[in-house]
Write a protein that holds these residues in place. Structure first.
Motif, PDB file in Angstrom:
ATOM      1  N   GLN A   6      35.837  34.250  53.111  1.00  0.00           N
ATOM      2  CA  GLN A   6      36.859  33.680  53.989  1.00  0.00           C
ATOM      3  C   GLN A   6      38.198  34.409  53.881  1.00  0.00           C
ATOM      4  O   GLN A   6      39.198  33.950  54.425  1.00  0.00           O
ATOM      5  CB  GLN A   6      37.077  32.196  53.666  1.00  0.00           C
ATOM      6  CG  GLN A   6      35.975  31.268  54.170  1.00  0.00           C
ATOM      7  CD  GLN A   6      34.714  31.357  53.331  1.00  0.00           C
ATOM      8  OE1 GLN A   6      34.784  31.308  52.108  1.00  0.00           O
ATOM      9  NE2 GLN A   6      33.576  31.483  53.988  1.00  0.00           N
ATOM     10  N   ALA A   7      38.217  35.543  53.175  1.00  0.00           N
ATOM     11  CA  ALA A   7      39.474  36.273  52.968  1.00  0.00           C
ATOM     12  C   ALA A   7      39.448  37.615  53.684  1.00  0.00           C
ATOM     13  O   ALA A   7      38.381  38.210  53.893  1.00  0.00           O
ATOM     14  CB  ALA A   7      39.720  36.488  51.475  1.00  0.00           C
ATOM     15  N   ASP A   8      40.633  38.094  54.061  1.00  0.00           N
ATOM     16  CA  ASP A   8      40.776  39.437  54.626  1.00  0.00           C
ATOM     17  C   ASP A   8      41.131  40.447  53.546  1.00  0.00           C
ATOM     18  O   ASP A   8      40.975  41.648  53.741  1.00  0.00           O
ATOM     19  CB  ASP A   8      41.876  39.448  55.690  1.00  0.00           C
ATOM     20  CG  ASP A   8      41.579  38.501  56.842  1.00  0.00           C
ATOM     21  OD1 ASP A   8      40.465  38.577  57.384  1.00  0.00           O
ATOM     22  OD2 ASP A   8      42.457  37.680  57.187  1.00  0.00           O
ATOM     23  N   LEU A   9      41.630  39.947  52.404  1.00  0.00           N
ATOM     24  CA  LEU A   9      42.052  40.809  51.300  1.00  0.00           C
ATOM     25  C   LEU A   9      41.984  40.000  50.014  1.00  0.00           C
ATOM     26  O   LEU A   9      42.344  38.823  50.002  1.00  0.00           O
ATOM     27  CB  LEU A   9      43.476  41.314  51.524  1.00  0.00           C
ATOM     28  CG  LEU A   9      44.134  42.133  50.409  1.00  0.00           C
ATOM     29  CD1 LEU A   9      43.449  43.493  50.269  1.00  0.00           C
ATOM     30  CD2 LEU A   9      45.617  42.342  50.688  1.00  0.00           C
ATOM     31  N   VAL A  10      41.515  40.637  48.941  1.00  0.00           N
ATOM     32  CA  VAL A  10      41.396  39.968  47.646  1.00  0.00           C
ATOM     33  C   VAL A  10      42.293  40.668  46.632  1.00  0.00           C
ATOM     34  O   VAL A  10      42.248  41.901  46.489  1.00  0.00           O
ATOM     35  CB  VAL A  10      39.935  39.980  47.135  1.00  0.00           C
ATOM     36  CG1 VAL A  10      39.851  39.329  45.747  1.00  0.00           C
ATOM     37  CG2 VAL A  10      39.011  39.267  48.109  1.00  0.00           C
ATOM     38  N   LEU A  11      43.126  39.882  45.936  1.00  0.00           N
ATOM     39  CA  LEU A  11      43.913  40.371  44.802  1.00  0.00           C
ATOM     40  C   LEU A  11      43.206  39.886  43.545  1.00  0.00           C
ATOM     41  O   LEU A  11      43.201  38.688  43.253  1.00  0.00           O
ATOM     42  CB  LEU A  11      45.345  39.849  44.874  1.00  0.00           C
ATOM     43  CG  LEU A  11      46.135  40.231  46.128  1.00  0.00           C
ATOM     44  CD1 LEU A  11      47.535  39.630  46.080  1.00  0.00           C
ATOM     45  CD2 LEU A  11      46.211  41.740  46.300  1.00  0.00           C
ATOM     46  N   LEU A  12      42.602  40.784  42.809  1.00  0.00           N
ATOM     47  CA  LEU A  12      41.662  40.427  41.747  1.00  0.00           C
ATOM     48  C   LEU A  12      42.177  40.792  40.369  1.00  0.00           C
ATOM     49  O   LEU A  12      42.353  41.972  40.044  1.00  0.00           O
ATOM     50  CB  LEU A  12      40.329  41.142  42.008  1.00  0.00           C
ATOM     51  CG  LEU A  12      39.235  40.993  40.962  1.00  0.00           C
ATOM     52  CD1 LEU A  12      38.773  39.537  40.850  1.00  0.00           C
ATOM     53  CD2 LEU A  12      38.051  41.896  41.300  1.00  0.00           C
ATOM     54  N   ASP A  13      42.409  39.770  39.534  1.00  0.00           N
ATOM     55  CA  ASP A  13      42.689  40.002  38.118  1.00  0.00           C
ATOM     56  C   ASP A  13      41.360  40.327  37.441  1.00  0.00           C
ATOM     57  O   ASP A  13      40.343  39.676  37.699  1.00  0.00           O
ATOM     58  CB  ASP A  13      43.318  38.753  37.499  1.00  0.00           C
ATOM     59  CG  ASP A  13      43.775  38.982  36.066  1.00  0.00           C
ATOM     60  OD1 ASP A  13      43.660  40.125  35.585  1.00  0.00           O
ATOM     61  OD2 ASP A  13      44.237  38.020  35.436  1.00  0.00           O
ATOM     62  N   LEU A  14      41.340  41.317  36.590  1.00  0.00           N
ATOM     63  CA  LEU A  14      40.089  41.718  35.941  1.00  0.00           C
ATOM     64  C   LEU A  14      39.776  40.895  34.702  1.00  0.00           C
ATOM     65  O   LEU A  14      38.645  40.912  34.212  1.00  0.00           O
ATOM     66  CB  LEU A  14      40.141  43.209  35.582  1.00  0.00           C
ATOM     67  CG  LEU A  14      40.318  44.174  36.759  1.00  0.00           C
ATOM     68  CD1 LEU A  14      40.248  45.617  36.263  1.00  0.00           C
ATOM     69  CD2 LEU A  14      39.282  43.929  37.840  1.00  0.00           C
ATOM     70  N   ASP A  15      40.758  40.167  34.168  1.00  0.00           N
ATOM     71  CA  ASP A  15      40.546  39.366  32.961  1.00  0.00           C
ATOM     72  C   ASP A  15      40.350  37.910  33.358  1.00  0.00           C
ATOM     73  O   ASP A  15      41.306  37.136  33.473  1.00  0.00           O
ATOM     74  CB  ASP A  15      41.732  39.512  32.009  1.00  0.00           C
ATOM     75  CG  ASP A  15      41.892  40.944  31.527  1.00  0.00           C
ATOM     76  OD1 ASP A  15      40.899  41.497  31.012  1.00  0.00           O
ATOM     77  OD2 ASP A  15      42.990  41.510  31.674  1.00  0.00           O
ATOM     78  N   LEU A  16      39.086  37.530  33.559  1.00  0.00           N
ATOM     79  CA  LEU A  16      38.738  36.186  34.018  1.00  0.00           C
ATOM     80  C   LEU A  16      37.944  35.464  32.940  1.00  0.00           C
ATOM     81  O   LEU A  16      37.309  36.097  32.092  1.00  0.00           O
ATOM     82  CB  LEU A  16      37.939  36.269  35.322  1.00  0.00           C
ATOM     83  CG  LEU A  16      38.672  36.949  36.485  1.00  0.00           C
ATOM     84  CD1 LEU A  16      37.723  37.172  37.657  1.00  0.00           C
ATOM     85  CD2 LEU A  16      39.871  36.126  36.913  1.00  0.00           C
ATOM     86  N   PRO A  17      37.944  34.132  32.937  1.00  0.00           N
ATOM     87  CA  PRO A  17      37.321  33.386  31.839  1.00  0.00           C
ATOM     88  C   PRO A  17      35.807  33.397  31.850  1.00  0.00           C
ATOM     89  O   PRO A  17      35.186  33.190  30.801  1.00  0.00           O
ATOM     90  CB  PRO A  17      37.860  31.970  32.039  1.00  0.00           C
ATOM     91  CG  PRO A  17      38.160  31.881  33.499  1.00  0.00           C
ATOM     92  CD  PRO A  17      38.637  33.247  33.887  1.00  0.00           C
ATOM     93  N   ASP A  18      35.182  33.634  33.003  1.00  0.00           N
ATOM     94  CA  ASP A  18      33.723  33.515  33.060  1.00  0.00           C
ATOM     95  C   ASP A  18      33.006  34.840  33.275  1.00  0.00           C
ATOM     96  O   ASP A  18      31.974  35.114  32.681  1.00  0.00           O
ATOM     97  CB  ASP A  18      33.313  32.520  34.148  1.00  0.00           C
ATOM     98  CG  ASP A  18      33.861  32.897  35.518  1.00  0.00           C
ATOM     99  OD1 ASP A  18      34.830  33.679  35.583  1.00  0.00           O
ATOM    100  OD2 ASP A  18      33.323  32.404  36.522  1.00  0.00           O
TER     101      ASP A  18
END
Length: 258
Positions: A81-93
């Motif tokens: 549902q997004a046109d652009l993703v800002l992704l942090d690489l340090d995620l909990p899962d």
């Protein structure tokens, strides 16, 4: 100690919060208008709640439709549902690189990695995983906006604009930079022509003030008072009707249909 005394000792923010109900991340504050229809949809994938809220609110103020999720699993479900993703690489899962690969495996949605991992190897791995750009924390918000716009230009090249735009009795010739109304020449300044051309090239679309400042005045950051309003007022007078340019309060302007 009685309940009244306990209430006085509790912080006000805690006194009115039901302990059993989790507090959701808000996408829009009560006094802040929502994004315009057709606004770029940005998904912020960030584990740290305060950083996510700050970034989302900043994007909303710039006219983007922004929301956030805190895990890689939710990102893999929501990126469609997004046109652009800002992704942090340090995620909990999940590791952010795996999330990036997962998104890239099923879609071409642009991804900008926004992370504290700053080594050359980290950058290489991020780009190899499919990210379109890579930013290291801490970063400047203006630089992030510029990189977002650059990525979207690469992904969605600007369509070719017709040399002549006709909108009812209004005719705009880009090649000669002449504007006519019912066949009569309308004498416009350079900025008035650029402003009218931008609105007419996207009829029905609300163009934000920031976009107008960026594309017409080549300045998306400074506050020039009523520069846009002054030019809009002058254009309305020269076109013969205030209905030619519609003000969408708190968002921007669009071409009208007198």
């Amino acid at each position: 100690m009685n309940r009244q005394a306990l209430d006085l000792l509790e912080p006000r923010s805690e006194r009115y919060r039901h302990p059993a109900v989790p507090q959701p991340r808000r996408a829009v504050t009560p006094d802040q208008p929502g994004p315009a229809p057709g606004a770029l949809r940005v998904l912020v994938v960030e584990n740290e709640a305060r950083a996510a809220d700050s970034l989302v609110q900043g994007l909303l103020r710039q006219g983007y439709a922004a929301q956030s999720v805190a895990t890689g699993t939710k990102a893999l479900l929501a990126h469609h549902q997004a046109d652009l993703v800002l992704l942090d690489l340090d995620l909990p899962d999940l590791d952010g690189l795996e999330v990036c690969r997962g998104i890239r495996a099923v879609s071409d949605t642009p991804v900008i990695a926004v992370t504290a991992r700053g080594s050359e190897l980290d950058r290489v791995l991020g780009l190899q995983a499919g990210s379109d750009d890579y930013m290291v924390k801490p970063y400047g918000f203006r630089e992030l906006l510029a990189r977002m716009e650059a990525v979207m230009r690469r992904v969605h090249p600007r369509p070719t604009v017709a040399q002549v735009i006709s909108h009812g009795p209004l005719r705009i010739d880009i090649g000669t930079r002449l504007t006519t109304m019912d066949g009569e020449l309308v004498d416009l300044t350079r900025k008035e022509f650029d402003l009218l051309h931008l609105l007419a090239s996207q009829p029905g679309t609300v163009i934000s003030r920031r976009q107008l400042m960026s594309k017409v005045w080549d300045d998306a950051w400074s506050h020039r008072g009523r520069t846009i309003d002054t030019h809009v007022s002058s254009l309305r007078g020269k076109l013969g009707s205030s209905s030619w340019i519609i003000n969408v309060r708190g968002v921007g302007f669009r071409l009208g249909h007198p």
